[in-house]
Design a protein around this motif. Structure first.
Motif, PDB file in Angstrom:
ATOM      1  N   MET A  42       0.942  -1.379  -0.038  1.00 51.65           N
ATOM      2  CA  MET A  42       0.079  -0.096  -0.010  1.00 51.65           C
ATOM      3  C   MET A  42       0.866   1.390  -0.123  1.00 51.65           C
ATOM      4  O   MET A  42       1.933   1.176   0.645  1.00 51.65           O
ATOM      5  CB  MET A  42      -1.029   0.085   1.202  1.00 51.65           C
ATOM      6  N   SER A  43       0.358   2.456  -0.828  1.00 49.29           N
ATOM      7  CA  SER A  43       1.219   3.488  -0.926  1.00 49.29           C
ATOM      8  C   SER A  43       1.312   4.228   0.507  1.00 49.29           C
ATOM      9  O   SER A  43       0.204   4.046   1.332  1.00 49.29           O
ATOM     10  CB  SER A  43       0.799   4.442  -1.810  1.00 49.29           C
ATOM     11  N   GLU A  44       2.263   5.079   0.569  1.00 45.19           N
ATOM     12  CA  GLU A  44       2.548   5.738   2.119  1.00 45.19           C
ATOM     13  C   GLU A  44       1.173   6.512   2.533  1.00 45.19           C
ATOM     14  O   GLU A  44       0.798   6.401   3.517  1.00 45.19           O
ATOM     15  CB  GLU A  44       3.655   6.509   2.000  1.00 45.19           C
ATOM     16  N   ILE A  45       0.623   7.142   1.554  1.00 45.75           N
ATOM     17  CA  ILE A  45      -0.438   8.395   1.686  1.00 45.75           C
ATOM     18  C   ILE A  45      -1.783   7.399   2.126  1.00 45.75           C
ATOM     19  O   ILE A  45      -2.649   7.731   2.797  1.00 45.75           O
ATOM     20  CB  ILE A  45      -0.737   9.262   0.884  1.00 45.75           C
ATOM     21  N   LEU A  46      -1.830   6.238   1.313  1.00 48.72           N
ATOM     22  CA  LEU A  46      -3.022   5.328   1.671  1.00 48.72           C
ATOM     23  C   LEU A  46      -3.026   4.949   2.921  1.00 48.72           C
ATOM     24  O   LEU A  46      -4.059   4.681   3.990  1.00 48.72           O
ATOM     25  CB  LEU A  46      -3.271   4.397   0.586  1.00 48.72           C
ATOM     26  N   GLN A  47      -1.660   4.406   3.341  1.00 51.41           N
ATOM     27  CA  GLN A  47      -1.582   3.859   4.865  1.00 51.41           C
ATOM     28  C   GLN A  47      -2.055   5.077   5.880  1.00 51.41           C
ATOM     29  O   GLN A  47      -2.793   4.679   6.742  1.00 51.41           O
ATOM     30  CB  GLN A  47      -0.209   3.349   5.046  1.00 51.41           C
ATOM     31  N   GLU A  48      -1.336   6.266   5.551  1.00 47.84           N
ATOM     32  CA  GLU A  48      -1.653   7.257   6.359  1.00 47.84           C
ATOM     33  C   GLU A  48      -3.330   7.663   6.592  1.00 47.84           C
ATOM     34  O   GLU A  48      -3.912   7.799   7.515  1.00 47.84           O
ATOM     35  CB  GLU A  48      -0.856   8.465   5.929  1.00 47.84           C
ATOM     36  N   LEU A  94      -6.353  15.095   3.567  1.00 47.50           N
ATOM     37  CA  LEU A  94      -5.502  13.948   3.211  1.00 47.50           C
ATOM     38  C   LEU A  94      -6.328  13.263   2.189  1.00 47.50           C
ATOM     39  O   LEU A  94      -5.496  12.798   1.164  1.00 47.50           O
ATOM     40  CB  LEU A  94      -5.270  13.021   4.591  1.00 47.50           C
ATOM     41  N   THR A  95      -7.453  12.810   2.048  1.00 43.57           N
ATOM     42  CA  THR A  95      -8.324  12.437   0.922  1.00 43.57           C
ATOM     43  C   THR A  95      -7.902  13.202  -0.184  1.00 43.57           C
ATOM     44  O   THR A  95      -7.562  12.671  -1.392  1.00 43.57           O
ATOM     45  CB  THR A  95      -9.578  12.268   1.284  1.00 43.57           C
ATOM     46  N   GLN A  96      -7.952  14.343  -0.227  1.00 38.95           N
ATOM     47  CA  GLN A  96      -7.698  15.285  -1.432  1.00 38.95           C
ATOM     48  C   GLN A  96      -6.277  15.167  -1.872  1.00 38.95           C
ATOM     49  O   GLN A  96      -6.121  15.333  -3.038  1.00 38.95           O
ATOM     50  CB  GLN A  96      -8.321  16.949  -1.030  1.00 38.95           C
ATOM     51  N   LYS A  97      -5.443  15.218  -0.841  1.00 43.87           N
ATOM     52  CA  LYS A  97      -4.015  14.923  -1.203  1.00 43.87           C
ATOM     53  C   LYS A  97      -3.674  13.934  -1.986  1.00 43.87           C
ATOM     54  O   LYS A  97      -2.978  13.812  -3.172  1.00 43.87           O
ATOM     55  CB  LYS A  97      -3.177  15.002   0.029  1.00 43.87           C
ATOM     56  N   ALA A  98      -4.346  12.476  -1.530  1.00 46.81           N
ATOM     57  CA  ALA A  98      -4.311  11.559  -2.317  1.00 46.81           C
ATOM     58  C   ALA A  98      -4.830  11.496  -3.572  1.00 46.81           C
ATOM     59  O   ALA A  98      -4.111  11.036  -4.790  1.00 46.81           O
ATOM     60  CB  ALA A  98      -4.962  10.203  -1.558  1.00 46.81           C
ATOM     61  N   LEU A  99      -5.969  12.003  -3.922  1.00 44.74           N
ATOM     62  CA  LEU A  99      -6.584  12.285  -5.195  1.00 44.74           C
ATOM     63  C   LEU A  99      -5.570  13.299  -6.280  1.00 44.74           C
ATOM     64  O   LEU A  99      -5.354  12.842  -7.338  1.00 44.74           O
ATOM     65  CB  LEU A  99      -7.980  12.878  -5.223  1.00 44.74           C
ATOM     66  N   ASP A 100      -4.990  14.150  -5.327  1.00 45.97           N
ATOM     67  CA  ASP A 100      -4.133  15.230  -6.255  1.00 45.97           C
ATOM     68  C   ASP A 100      -2.945  14.384  -6.615  1.00 45.97           C
ATOM     69  O   ASP A 100      -2.322  14.867  -7.652  1.00 45.97           O
ATOM     70  CB  ASP A 100      -3.879  16.310  -5.373  1.00 45.97           C
ATOM     71  N   GLN A 101      -2.505  13.418  -5.957  1.00 42.17           N
ATOM     72  CA  GLN A 101      -1.268  12.523  -6.251  1.00 42.17           C
ATOM     73  C   GLN A 101      -1.886  11.533  -7.169  1.00 42.17           C
ATOM     74  O   GLN A 101      -0.712  10.676  -8.032  1.00 42.17           O
ATOM     75  CB  GLN A 101      -0.886  11.917  -5.364  1.00 42.17           C
ATOM     76  N   ILE A 155      -4.121   9.304  -7.482  1.00 38.10           N
ATOM     77  CA  ILE A 155      -4.520   8.032  -7.017  1.00 38.10           C
ATOM     78  C   ILE A 155      -6.174   7.845  -7.415  1.00 38.10           C
ATOM     79  O   ILE A 155      -6.723   9.030  -7.142  1.00 38.10           O
ATOM     80  CB  ILE A 155      -4.282   7.682  -5.665  1.00 38.10           C
ATOM     81  N   ALA A 156      -6.458   6.875  -8.086  1.00 35.75           N
ATOM     82  CA  ALA A 156      -7.976   6.946  -8.298  1.00 35.75           C
ATOM     83  C   ALA A 156      -8.630   6.679  -7.267  1.00 35.75           C
ATOM     84  O   ALA A 156      -8.328   5.966  -6.166  1.00 35.75           O
ATOM     85  CB  ALA A 156      -8.129   5.322  -9.148  1.00 35.75           C
ATOM     86  N   PRO A 157     -10.087   7.281  -7.251  1.00 36.35           N
ATOM     87  CA  PRO A 157     -10.907   7.623  -6.361  1.00 36.35           C
ATOM     88  C   PRO A 157     -11.249   6.103  -5.337  1.00 36.35           C
ATOM     89  O   PRO A 157     -11.390   5.960  -4.412  1.00 36.35           O
ATOM     90  CB  PRO A 157     -12.221   8.223  -6.773  1.00 36.35           C
ATOM     91  N   GLU A 158     -11.433   5.114  -6.419  1.00 36.10           N
ATOM     92  CA  GLU A 158     -11.718   3.637  -5.766  1.00 36.10           C
ATOM     93  C   GLU A 158     -10.931   3.121  -5.189  1.00 36.10           C
ATOM     94  O   GLU A 158     -10.857   2.543  -4.264  1.00 36.10           O
ATOM     95  CB  GLU A 158     -12.186   2.880  -7.004  1.00 36.10           C
ATOM     96  N   GLU A 159      -9.478   3.518  -5.480  1.00 37.50           N
ATOM     97  CA  GLU A 159      -8.396   3.003  -4.662  1.00 37.50           C
ATOM     98  C   GLU A 159      -8.269   3.697  -3.154  1.00 37.50           C
ATOM     99  O   GLU A 159      -8.054   2.928  -2.148  1.00 37.50           O
ATOM    100  CB  GLU A 159      -6.960   3.167  -5.341  1.00 37.50           C
ATOM    101  N   VAL A 160      -8.388   5.014  -3.177  1.00 38.17           N
ATOM    102  CA  VAL A 160      -8.449   5.696  -2.076  1.00 38.17           C
ATOM    103  C   VAL A 160      -9.473   5.157  -1.034  1.00 38.17           C
ATOM    104  O   VAL A 160      -9.374   5.103   0.126  1.00 38.17           O
ATOM    105  CB  VAL A 160      -8.849   7.261  -2.273  1.00 38.17           C
ATOM    106  N   LEU A 161     -10.791   4.870  -1.842  1.00 38.16           N
ATOM    107  CA  LEU A 161     -11.670   4.263  -0.936  1.00 38.16           C
ATOM    108  C   LEU A 161     -11.296   2.788  -0.328  1.00 38.16           C
ATOM    109  O   LEU A 161     -11.447   2.735   0.784  1.00 38.16           O
ATOM    110  CB  LEU A 161     -13.116   4.104  -1.917  1.00 38.16           C
TER     111      LEU A 161
END
Ligand code: B1M
Length: 211
Positions: free
Chosen positions: A1-7, A23-30, A32-38
Protein backbone atom coordinates in the motif's frame (compact mmCIF):
# COMPACT_ATOMS: atom_id res chain seq x y z
CA UNK A 1 0.00 0.00 0.00
CA UNK A 2 1.29 3.49 -0.81
CA UNK A 3 2.40 5.70 2.06
CA UNK A 4 -0.49 8.14 1.77
CA UNK A 5 -3.12 5.38 1.70
CA UNK A 6 -1.60 3.88 4.83
CA UNK A 7 -1.70 7.36 6.40
CA UNK A 8 -5.36 7.66 5.40
CA UNK A 9 -6.16 4.28 6.96
CA UNK A 10 -4.43 5.39 10.17
CA UNK A 11 -6.32 8.70 10.25
CA UNK A 12 -9.57 6.75 9.90
CA UNK A 13 -8.66 4.28 12.65
CA UNK A 14 -7.75 7.18 14.95
CA UNK A 15 -10.89 9.12 13.98
CA UNK A 16 -8.96 12.28 13.10
CA UNK A 17 -11.87 14.28 11.75
CA UNK A 18 -9.81 17.40 11.15
CA UNK A 19 -7.26 15.64 8.93
CA UNK A 20 -9.24 13.24 6.79
CA UNK A 21 -10.55 15.58 4.12
CA UNK A 22 -7.19 17.23 3.40
CA UNK A 23 -5.53 13.84 3.22
CA UNK A 24 -8.21 12.40 0.93
CA UNK A 25 -7.80 15.39 -1.37
CA UNK A 26 -4.01 15.03 -1.26
CA UNK A 27 -4.26 11.36 -2.31
CA UNK A 28 -6.51 12.33 -5.24
CA UNK A 29 -4.14 15.17 -6.19
CA UNK A 30 -1.33 12.61 -6.33
CA UNK A 31 -3.30 10.84 -9.05
CA UNK A 32 -4.54 7.91 -7.00
CA UNK A 33 -7.91 6.69 -8.35
CA UNK A 34 -10.91 7.47 -6.10
CA UNK A 35 -11.85 3.77 -6.02
CA UNK A 36 -8.36 2.98 -4.70
CA UNK A 37 -8.52 5.75 -2.09
CA UNK A 38 -11.81 4.23 -0.90
CA UNK A 39 -10.78 0.59 -1.05
CA UNK A 40 -7.12 0.63 0.01
CA UNK A 41 -7.18 3.69 2.28
CA UNK A 42 -10.53 4.21 3.98
CA UNK A 43 -12.04 0.74 3.87
CA UNK A 44 -8.69 -0.84 4.75
CA UNK A 45 -8.77 1.36 7.87
CA UNK A 46 -12.39 0.48 8.57
CA UNK A 47 -11.48 -3.20 8.36
CA UNK A 48 -8.96 -2.71 11.14
CA UNK A 49 -11.60 -0.85 13.18
CA UNK A 50 -14.00 -3.78 12.76
CA UNK A 51 -11.34 -6.29 13.87
CA UNK A 52 -10.20 -4.23 16.87
CA UNK A 53 -13.80 -3.78 17.88
CA UNK A 54 -14.38 -7.51 17.73
CA UNK A 55 -11.25 -8.13 19.83
CA UNK A 56 -12.33 -5.58 22.43
CA UNK A 57 -9.41 -3.26 21.61
CA UNK A 58 -11.73 -0.45 20.46
CA UNK A 59 -14.98 0.73 22.00
CA UNK A 60 -18.26 2.15 20.70
CA UNK A 61 -17.37 5.89 20.92
CA UNK A 62 -14.15 5.25 18.98
CA UNK A 63 -15.96 3.22 16.34
CA UNK A 64 -18.56 5.94 15.94
CA UNK A 65 -15.80 8.50 15.54
CA UNK A 66 -14.16 6.38 12.84
CA UNK A 67 -17.53 6.07 11.08
CA UNK A 68 -17.92 9.85 11.23
CA UNK A 69 -14.42 10.25 9.83
CA UNK A 70 -15.41 7.93 6.97
CA UNK A 71 -18.43 10.12 6.24
CA UNK A 72 -16.24 13.22 6.11
CA UNK A 73 -13.94 11.57 3.58
CA UNK A 74 -16.95 10.46 1.55
CA UNK A 75 -18.06 14.10 1.23
CA UNK A 76 -14.98 14.50 -0.99
CA UNK A 77 -15.12 11.12 -2.72
CA UNK A 78 -18.85 10.63 -3.32
CA UNK A 79 -19.31 13.28 -6.05
CA UNK A 80 -16.17 12.10 -7.83
CA UNK A 81 -17.20 8.45 -7.68
CA UNK A 82 -20.67 9.37 -8.91
CA UNK A 83 -19.35 11.04 -12.05
CA UNK A 84 -16.61 8.49 -12.72
CA UNK A 85 -16.78 6.22 -15.74
CA UNK A 86 -18.10 3.32 -13.71
CA UNK A 87 -21.15 1.96 -15.54
CA UNK A 88 -24.39 2.23 -13.60
CA UNK A 89 -25.26 -1.11 -12.11
CA UNK A 90 -28.82 -0.13 -11.24
CA UNK A 91 -30.44 0.79 -7.95
CA UNK A 92 -29.36 -0.84 -4.68
CA UNK A 93 -31.98 -0.35 -1.98
CA UNK A 94 -30.67 -0.89 1.52
CA UNK A 95 -32.24 -0.99 4.98
CA UNK A 96 -31.65 -2.13 8.53
CA UNK A 97 -34.75 -4.11 9.47
CA UNK A 98 -37.44 -3.22 12.00
CA UNK A 99 -36.37 -3.00 15.63
CA UNK A 100 -32.68 -2.73 14.77
CA UNK A 101 -30.74 0.52 15.18
CA UNK A 102 -27.31 -0.65 14.03
CA UNK A 103 -26.10 1.09 10.90
CA UNK A 104 -22.32 1.35 10.87
CA UNK A 105 -21.86 -1.85 8.84
CA UNK A 106 -24.87 -1.11 6.65
CA UNK A 107 -23.45 2.30 5.79
CA UNK A 108 -20.14 0.70 4.85
CA UNK A 109 -22.05 -1.64 2.56
CA UNK A 110 -23.75 1.44 1.04
CA UNK A 111 -20.42 3.11 0.41
CA UNK A 112 -19.01 0.03 -1.30
CA UNK A 113 -22.01 -0.14 -3.62
CA UNK A 114 -21.71 3.56 -4.42
CA UNK A 115 -18.06 3.02 -5.23
CA UNK A 116 -18.98 0.12 -7.50
CA UNK A 117 -21.39 2.24 -9.56
CA UNK A 118 -24.77 1.43 -8.04
CA UNK A 119 -27.29 4.16 -7.34
CA UNK A 120 -27.76 3.60 -3.61
CA UNK A 121 -31.03 4.33 -1.84
CA UNK A 122 -30.31 3.98 1.87
CA UNK A 123 -33.60 3.78 3.78
CA UNK A 124 -31.88 3.84 7.16
CA UNK A 125 -32.50 1.92 10.37
CA UNK A 126 -35.59 0.34 11.95
CA UNK A 127 -37.44 -0.16 8.66
CA UNK A 128 -40.73 -2.04 8.77
CA UNK A 129 -41.38 -4.70 6.11
CA UNK A 130 -44.21 -2.65 4.61
CA UNK A 131 -42.02 0.47 4.31
CA UNK A 132 -39.41 -1.60 2.48
CA UNK A 133 -42.05 -3.08 0.17
CA UNK A 134 -43.28 0.44 -0.62
CA UNK A 135 -39.72 1.56 -1.39
CA UNK A 136 -39.25 -1.42 -3.73
CA UNK A 137 -42.40 -0.28 -5.57
CA UNK A 138 -41.19 3.33 -5.73
CA UNK A 139 -37.52 2.82 -6.57
CA UNK A 140 -37.58 -0.40 -8.58
CA UNK A 141 -34.16 -1.60 -7.31
CA UNK A 142 -32.24 -4.43 -8.97
CA UNK A 143 -30.97 -5.51 -5.54
CA UNK A 144 -32.48 -5.11 -2.06
CA UNK A 145 -30.06 -5.39 0.85
CA UNK A 146 -31.30 -6.13 4.36
CA UNK A 147 -29.04 -5.74 7.38
CA UNK A 148 -29.57 -7.04 10.93
CA UNK A 149 -27.16 -7.08 13.86
CA UNK A 150 -29.40 -8.63 16.47
CA UNK A 151 -30.56 -12.23 16.67
CA UNK A 152 -33.93 -10.80 17.75
CA UNK A 153 -34.34 -8.76 14.54
CA UNK A 154 -33.12 -11.39 12.06
CA UNK A 155 -36.68 -12.79 11.68
CA UNK A 156 -37.72 -9.38 10.31
CA UNK A 157 -35.67 -10.24 7.22
CA UNK A 158 -37.85 -13.26 6.58
CA UNK A 159 -40.94 -11.15 7.27
CA UNK A 160 -39.78 -8.63 4.66
CA UNK A 161 -39.19 -11.34 2.06
CA UNK A 162 -42.67 -12.72 2.74
CA UNK A 163 -44.17 -9.22 2.44
CA UNK A 164 -42.47 -8.83 -0.96
CA UNK A 165 -43.92 -12.16 -1.99
CA UNK A 166 -47.42 -11.13 -0.89
CA UNK A 167 -47.10 -7.84 -2.79
CA UNK A 168 -46.18 -9.79 -5.94
CA UNK A 169 -42.73 -8.15 -6.08
CA UNK A 170 -40.47 -11.01 -5.06
CA UNK A 171 -39.40 -11.93 -8.61
CA UNK A 172 -38.54 -8.33 -9.53
CA UNK A 173 -35.67 -7.91 -7.10
CA UNK A 174 -32.71 -9.90 -5.81
CA UNK A 175 -32.65 -9.93 -2.02
CA UNK A 176 -29.36 -9.99 -0.16
CA UNK A 177 -28.96 -10.28 3.59
CA UNK A 178 -26.06 -9.61 5.92
CA UNK A 179 -24.94 -8.49 9.36
CA UNK A 180 -22.82 -10.09 12.06
CA UNK A 181 -25.25 -12.83 13.21
CA UNK A 182 -26.48 -13.70 9.70
CA UNK A 183 -25.11 -16.76 7.92
CA UNK A 184 -25.41 -18.37 4.51
CA UNK A 185 -27.46 -21.09 6.12
CA UNK A 186 -29.90 -18.54 7.51
CA UNK A 187 -30.10 -16.75 4.15
CA UNK A 188 -31.01 -20.07 2.48
CA UNK A 189 -33.56 -20.84 5.16
CA UNK A 190 -35.49 -17.58 4.70
CA UNK A 191 -35.36 -17.65 0.90
CA UNK A 192 -32.89 -14.80 0.31
CA UNK A 193 -31.01 -14.82 -3.00
CA UNK A 194 -27.66 -14.02 -1.48
CA UNK A 195 -25.59 -13.48 1.65
CA UNK A 196 -22.29 -11.71 2.18
CA UNK A 197 -20.16 -11.64 5.32
CA UNK A 198 -18.73 -8.16 4.70
CA UNK A 199 -19.10 -4.97 2.67
CA UNK A 200 -16.54 -5.79 0.01
CA UNK A 201 -17.87 -9.26 -0.75
CA UNK A 202 -21.44 -7.91 -0.77
CA UNK A 203 -20.71 -6.02 -3.98
CA UNK A 204 -19.23 -9.14 -5.61
CA UNK A 205 -22.26 -11.17 -4.57
CA UNK A 206 -24.69 -8.56 -5.96
CA UNK A 207 -22.87 -8.51 -9.30
CA UNK A 208 -22.95 -12.30 -9.36
CA UNK A 209 -26.71 -12.30 -8.70
CA UNK A 210 -27.30 -9.83 -11.53
CA UNK A 211 -25.43 -11.84 -14.16
CO1 B1M B 1 -25.25 -3.22 19.67
N1 B1M B 1 -25.16 -5.17 19.82
N2 B1M B 1 -26.87 -3.20 20.74
N3 B1M B 1 -25.08 -1.29 19.58
N4 B1M B 1 -23.50 -3.48 18.99
C1 B1M B 1 -24.09 -5.86 19.10
C2 B1M B 1 -24.56 -6.24 17.69
C3 B1M B 1 -23.81 -7.11 20.03
C4 B1M B 1 -23.24 -8.32 19.29
C5 B1M B 1 -22.92 -6.68 21.22
C6 B1M B 1 -22.69 -7.79 22.19
O1 B1M B 1 -23.50 -8.12 23.00
N5 B1M B 1 -21.52 -8.42 22.12
C7 B1M B 1 -25.26 -7.37 20.63
C8 B1M B 1 -26.15 -8.30 19.82
C9 B1M B 1 -26.32 -9.66 20.47
C10 B1M B 1 -27.17 -10.54 19.62
O2 B1M B 1 -28.23 -10.21 19.19
N6 B1M B 1 -26.66 -11.72 19.39
C11 B1M B 1 -25.81 -5.95 20.68
C12 B1M B 1 -26.85 -5.55 21.53
C13 B1M B 1 -27.38 -6.59 22.48
C14 B1M B 1 -27.37 -4.24 21.52
C15 B1M B 1 -28.49 -3.67 22.39
C16 B1M B 1 -29.69 -4.60 22.63
C17 B1M B 1 -27.84 -3.27 23.73
C18 B1M B 1 -28.80 -2.76 24.76
O3 B1M B 1 -29.39 -1.72 24.59
N7 B1M B 1 -28.95 -3.56 25.78
C19 B1M B 1 -28.91 -2.40 21.64
C20 B1M B 1 -30.00 -2.69 20.61
C21 B1M B 1 -30.46 -1.45 19.92
C22 B1M B 1 -31.30 -1.82 18.71
O4 B1M B 1 -30.77 -2.04 17.65
N8 B1M B 1 -32.61 -1.91 18.91
C23 B1M B 1 -27.61 -2.07 20.95
C24 B1M B 1 -27.23 -0.77 20.64
C25 B1M B 1 -26.03 -0.42 20.04
C26 B1M B 1 -25.56 1.03 19.80
C27 B1M B 1 -26.70 1.97 19.44
C28 B1M B 1 -24.91 1.52 21.07
C29 B1M B 1 -24.44 0.85 18.73
C30 B1M B 1 -24.94 1.00 17.28
C31 B1M B 1 -24.60 2.35 16.70
C32 B1M B 1 -24.84 2.37 15.22
O5 B1M B 1 -24.80 1.37 14.51
N9 B1M B 1 -25.07 3.58 14.75
C33 B1M B 1 -24.07 -0.62 18.94
C34 B1M B 1 -22.87 -1.19 18.49
C35 B1M B 1 -21.86 -0.22 17.89
C36 B1M B 1 -22.61 -2.58 18.55
C37 B1M B 1 -21.31 -3.35 18.27
C38 B1M B 1 -20.41 -3.04 19.46
C39 B1M B 1 -20.63 -3.03 16.96
C40 B1M B 1 -21.48 -3.16 15.70
C41 B1M B 1 -20.71 -2.54 14.55
O6 B1M B 1 -20.97 -1.43 14.15
N10 B1M B 1 -19.66 -3.25 14.06
C42 B1M B 1 -21.77 -4.87 18.26
C43 B1M B 1 -20.72 -5.82 18.78
C44 B1M B 1 -19.75 -6.25 17.71
O7 B1M B 1 -20.11 -6.42 16.56
N11 B1M B 1 -18.53 -6.45 18.12
C45 B1M B 1 -23.09 -4.77 18.90
C46 B1M B 1 -18.74 -2.75 13.04
C47 B1M B 1 -19.35 -2.95 11.66
C48 B1M B 1 -18.35 -2.47 10.62
O8 B1M B 1 -19.56 -4.34 11.49
O9 B1M B 1 -22.08 -4.11 11.65
O10 B1M B 1 -20.98 -6.41 11.59
P1 B1M B 1 -20.99 -4.99 11.17
O11 B1M B 1 -21.09 -4.94 9.58
C49 B1M B 1 -20.25 -5.67 8.73
C50 B1M B 1 -20.83 -7.06 8.37
O12 B1M B 1 -21.72 -7.58 9.33
C51 B1M B 1 -21.43 -6.85 7.02
O13 B1M B 1 -20.63 -5.85 6.44
C52 B1M B 1 -20.22 -4.91 7.43
C53 B1M B 1 -18.87 -4.34 7.07
O14 B1M B 1 -17.97 -5.30 6.63
N12 B1M B 1 -22.82 -6.45 6.85
C54 B1M B 1 -23.46 -6.79 5.69
C55 B1M B 1 -23.64 -5.70 7.60
N13 B1M B 1 -24.81 -5.55 6.98
C56 B1M B 1 -24.73 -6.19 5.80
C57 B1M B 1 -25.65 -6.34 4.74
C58 B1M B 1 -25.26 -7.10 3.63
C59 B1M B 1 -24.01 -7.68 3.57
C60 B1M B 1 -23.08 -7.54 4.59
O15 B1M B 1 -26.05 -7.29 2.58
C61 B1M B 1 -27.24 -6.57 2.47
Amino acid sequence: MSEILQELADVLIQGQLNKVQDLTQKALDQGIAPEEVLQNGLLAGMDVVGKRFKDGDMFIPEVLRSAKTMHKAMEILRPILAQSEVKSQGVFLLATVEGDLHDIGKNLVAMMFEGAGFEVVNLGIDQKAQAIVQAVKDKNPSVLGLSALLTTTMPKMEETIQALQEAGLRDQVKVMVGGAPVTQEYADKIGADGYAPNAASAVDKAKELLQ
